[in-house]
Design a protein around this motif. Structure first.
Motif, PDB file in Angstrom:
ATOM      1  N   LEU A  92       0.828  -1.204   0.000  1.00  0.00           N
ATOM      2  CA  LEU A  92       0.000   0.000   0.000  1.00  0.00           C
ATOM      3  C   LEU A  92       0.865   1.258   0.000  1.00  0.00           C
ATOM      4  N   HIS A 121      -3.870   1.211  -6.087  1.00  0.00           N
ATOM      5  CA  HIS A 121      -4.346   0.749  -4.776  1.00  0.00           C
ATOM      6  C   HIS A 121      -5.603  -0.098  -4.931  1.00  0.00           C
ATOM      7  N   THR A 122      -5.647  -1.197  -4.207  1.00  0.00           N
ATOM      8  CA  THR A 122      -6.854  -2.007  -4.102  1.00  0.00           C
ATOM      9  C   THR A 122      -7.240  -2.077  -2.634  1.00  0.00           C
ATOM     10  N   ASN A 123      -8.521  -2.098  -2.358  1.00  0.00           N
ATOM     11  CA  ASN A 123      -8.991  -2.143  -0.979  1.00  0.00           C
ATOM     12  C   ASN A 123      -8.610  -3.483  -0.354  1.00  0.00           C
ATOM     13  N   THR A 124      -8.044  -3.425   0.815  1.00  0.00           N
ATOM     14  CA  THR A 124      -7.676  -4.646   1.523  1.00  0.00           C
ATOM     15  C   THR A 124      -8.632  -4.872   2.686  1.00  0.00           C
ATOM     16  N   ASP A 150      -7.778  -1.517   9.880  1.00  0.00           N
ATOM     17  CA  ASP A 150      -8.051  -1.355   8.451  1.00  0.00           C
ATOM     18  C   ASP A 150      -6.990  -0.433   7.876  1.00  0.00           C
ATOM     19  N   GLU A 152      -6.777   1.190   5.175  1.00  0.00           N
ATOM     20  CA  GLU A 152      -7.285   2.405   4.520  1.00  0.00           C
ATOM     21  C   GLU A 152      -8.018   3.334   5.484  1.00  0.00           C
ATOM     22  N   GLN A 154     -10.838   2.960   6.865  1.00  0.00           N
ATOM     23  CA  GLN A 154     -12.267   3.023   6.595  1.00  0.00           C
ATOM     24  C   GLN A 154     -13.025   2.561   7.839  1.00  0.00           C
TER      25      GLN A 154
END
Length: 189
Positions: A92, A121-124, A150, A152, A154
């Motif tokens: 990331l 970037h991909t959501n992990t 998390d 990101e 979120q």
């Protein structure tokens, strides 16, 4: 009359720089994934030794996976080829555009090539720290701390499985279950 002259010419081989015969174009990859990229260079001078190296050393997520050298016949002449296989494993923190450079050197001349890799970037998924075993005493309030993270930052919702614990209630936003309280700690980056 006529004058005859004799000229002696000496043809000397000039040292040619290595050249690229296979090189990949710029590309995009996702953080958290792995990609292998190969490039091949060629050295036409028979007496030179071809050395290939990674010039970009400030990116720990780029490493040399393999270097393969061989002599091949090309139009009746023996030439050297050297292939370098790079392994890219961005995280990331590596999202964005990066220049990756490789160099072929024959001891006299060198050739350097670069390509650009864009790390998207991909959501992990959030992660949980290990939950320790805990014994609860019936009728008493106790605490079990569960730590979720998390990358990101979120917002997260929580759930308990199985959710059919008799006499218990659970709030998906706060994670509190009564009469035993489950304290949820969220780590922000």
């Amino acid at each position: 009359g006529n004058v005859d002259r004799t000229y002696i010419f000496s043809v000397q081989n000039t040292d040619d720089a290595p050249k690229f015969i296979l090189f990949h174009a710029d590309f995009t990859m996702n953080d958290g994934s792995t990609s292998s990229q190969t490039a091949t260079g060629q050295e036409d001078d028979k007496n030179d030794t071809l050395v290939v190296s990674l010039v970009t050393t400030d990116k720990p997520w780029v490493s040399i996976k393999n270097i393969n050298k061989q002599k091949v016949l090309l139009d009746g002449d023996s030439v050297q080829t050297a292939s370098i296989e790079l392994e890219l494993k961005p995280t990331l923190a590596d999202t964005g555009k990066h220049q990756i450079s490789m160099r072929w050197n024959d001891g006299h001349n060198q050739a350097t090539r670069s390509f650009e890799v864009t790390v998207a970037h991909t959501n992990t998924a959030p992660t949980l720290q290990a939950i320790v075993n805990k014994v609860f005493t019936e009728g008493k309030t106790d605490t079990l701390i569960v730590v979720a993270q998390d990358l990101e930052n979120q917002s997260m919702t929580y759930s308990v499985s199985p959710n059919n614990l008799a006499g218990q209630s659970f709030n998906a936003n706060s994670g509190i279950q009564c009469p035993c309280s489950f304290k949820i700690k969220t780590i922000k980056n």
